[in-house]
Write an enzyme that holds these catalytic residues in place. Structure first.
Site, PDB file in Angstrom:
ATOM      1  N   GLU A 161      -2.335  -7.044   7.082  1.00 52.14           N
ATOM      2  CA  GLU A 161      -1.002  -7.099   7.666  1.00 52.14           C
ATOM      3  C   GLU A 161      -0.913  -8.138   8.778  1.00 52.14           C
ATOM      4  OE1 GLU A 161       1.973  -7.157   7.335  1.00 52.14           O
ATOM      5  OE2 GLU A 161       2.680  -5.073   7.356  1.00 52.14           O
TER       6      GLU A 161
ATOM      7  N   HIS B 114       0.822  -1.218   0.000  1.00 52.00           N
ATOM      8  CA  HIS B 114       0.000   0.000   0.000  1.00 52.00           C
ATOM      9  C   HIS B 114       0.854   1.265   0.000  1.00 52.00           C
ATOM     10  CE1 HIS B 114       1.099   0.790   4.176  1.00 52.00           C
ATOM     11  NE2 HIS B 114       0.964  -0.517   4.369  1.00 52.00           N
TER      12      HIS B 114
END
Length: 229
Positions: A82, A8
Site C-alpha cells: 500500500e 485484499h
C-alpha cells in the site's frame, strides 16, 4: 499480457476506518477470509500463470486460496504494498484522510513530486509498483494476478492506463477483493478492460463518487471515513 490487480480482503483496520499501511499489518476479518475463499471461483475463467502479493499479511492471506487452486507460488514483493501513510499512519480522522486522498490523487493527476507527510512521493510509489509489473511481464505468463491494495491499484491504474484518468479512479469504487483487469505490456501501454466487474467504457449508470476504498464521498462527510489500508 493480462494483468489482474486484486484488492485484499477486509481487515479490522478497514472496519475501524484507519490508515493502516505499515508492515506486516493485520490479518483478515472473518468476512475477509470468506472474500478470499471466494476468489478462486470468481476468477475461474482466468488462466493465471503467475501470482504476486505484497509484503503485508492481508494480501498474502487473500492470495492463499488462489495459490492452492492454481498450484502457483505466491511471489511476495514489497513494491506492490500500500501507498505509505507516513505521519498519517493509524489515523482515521477527516483531516488525515483528506490529506492522504489529496496526495494520492494528486499523484494520479501528475503531481508526482508531492510527498506524503513523513512518507514517499509519487515518483517513488510508481517506481516500486512498476518494477513488480515489469517482473511479472518478464515471467512470460499471459495472465498475472497481483494481490495489492486499494489506493495503490487506483493510483497506478490512473497513471499508467491510457483509458482511465484521475477522475475515473477517484469516483469508481474498489471494495475488498475487487479486481481491476488491464491488458498491455510495460513500454507499450495499458488499457483497463474491467473495473470491479464492469467493462470500462460500457457503464450502465453514472459512477458514485468515492473515497480510496470505494466508499461514498457522502459517507466520508457524514460518517467516520473509510480508508484503504
Amino acid at each position: 499480457m493480462r494483468l489482474l490487480l486484486i484488492r485484499h480482503g477486509q481487515t479490522p483496520s478497514n472496519v475501524k476506518h484507519l490508515l493502516d499501511t505499515a508492515e506486516p499489518g493485520p490479518a483478515l476479518t472473518p468476512l475477509g477470509q470468506r472474500q478470499a475463499a471466494a476468489l478462486p471461483d470468481a476468477l475461474a475463467g482466468e488462466e493465471i500463470g503467475a501470482l504476486f502479493a505484497s509484503t503485508l499479511l492481508r494480501t498474502q492471506l487473500t492470495a492463499e486460496p488462489l495459490a492452492t487452486r492454481t498450484g502457483l507460488e505466491v511471489r511476495v514483493r514489497r513494491g506492490i504494498r500500500e501507498l505509505f501513510a507516513g505521519d498519517l499512519e493509524m489515523r482515521g480522522d477527516d483531516r488525515a484522510v483528506e490529506t492522504y486522498l489529496t496526495t494520492v490523487f494528486g499523484w494520479a493527476a501528475g503531481d508526482t513530486g508531492r510527498r506524503m507527510p513523513g512518507g514517499e512521493n509519487g515518483v517513488e510509489a510508481l517506481r516500486r509498483f512498476d518494477a513488480v509489473v515489469d517482473e511479472a511481464a518478464a515471467t512470460g505468463a499471459r495472465t498475472v494476478a497481483m494481490v495489492s491494495h486499494g489506493a495503490a491499484i487506483r493510483m497506478w491504474a490512473a497513471v499508467r492506463a491510457e483509458n482511465v484518468d484521475v477522475e475515473f479512479a477517484s469516483t469508481h469504487e474498489l471494495l475488498n477483493t475487487g479486481v481491476v483487469i488491464l491488458s498491455g505490456a510495460p513500454g507499450e501501454g495499458w488499457r483497463v478492460q474491467e473495473w470491479a466487474g464492469r467493462s470500462v467504457g460500457h457503464e450502465d449508470s453514472a459512477p458514485e463518487a468515492s473515497g480510496p476504498a470505494g466508499e461514498s464521498v457522502d459517507d466520508i462527510e457524514d460518517d467516520p471515513p473509510t480508508v484503504n489500508a
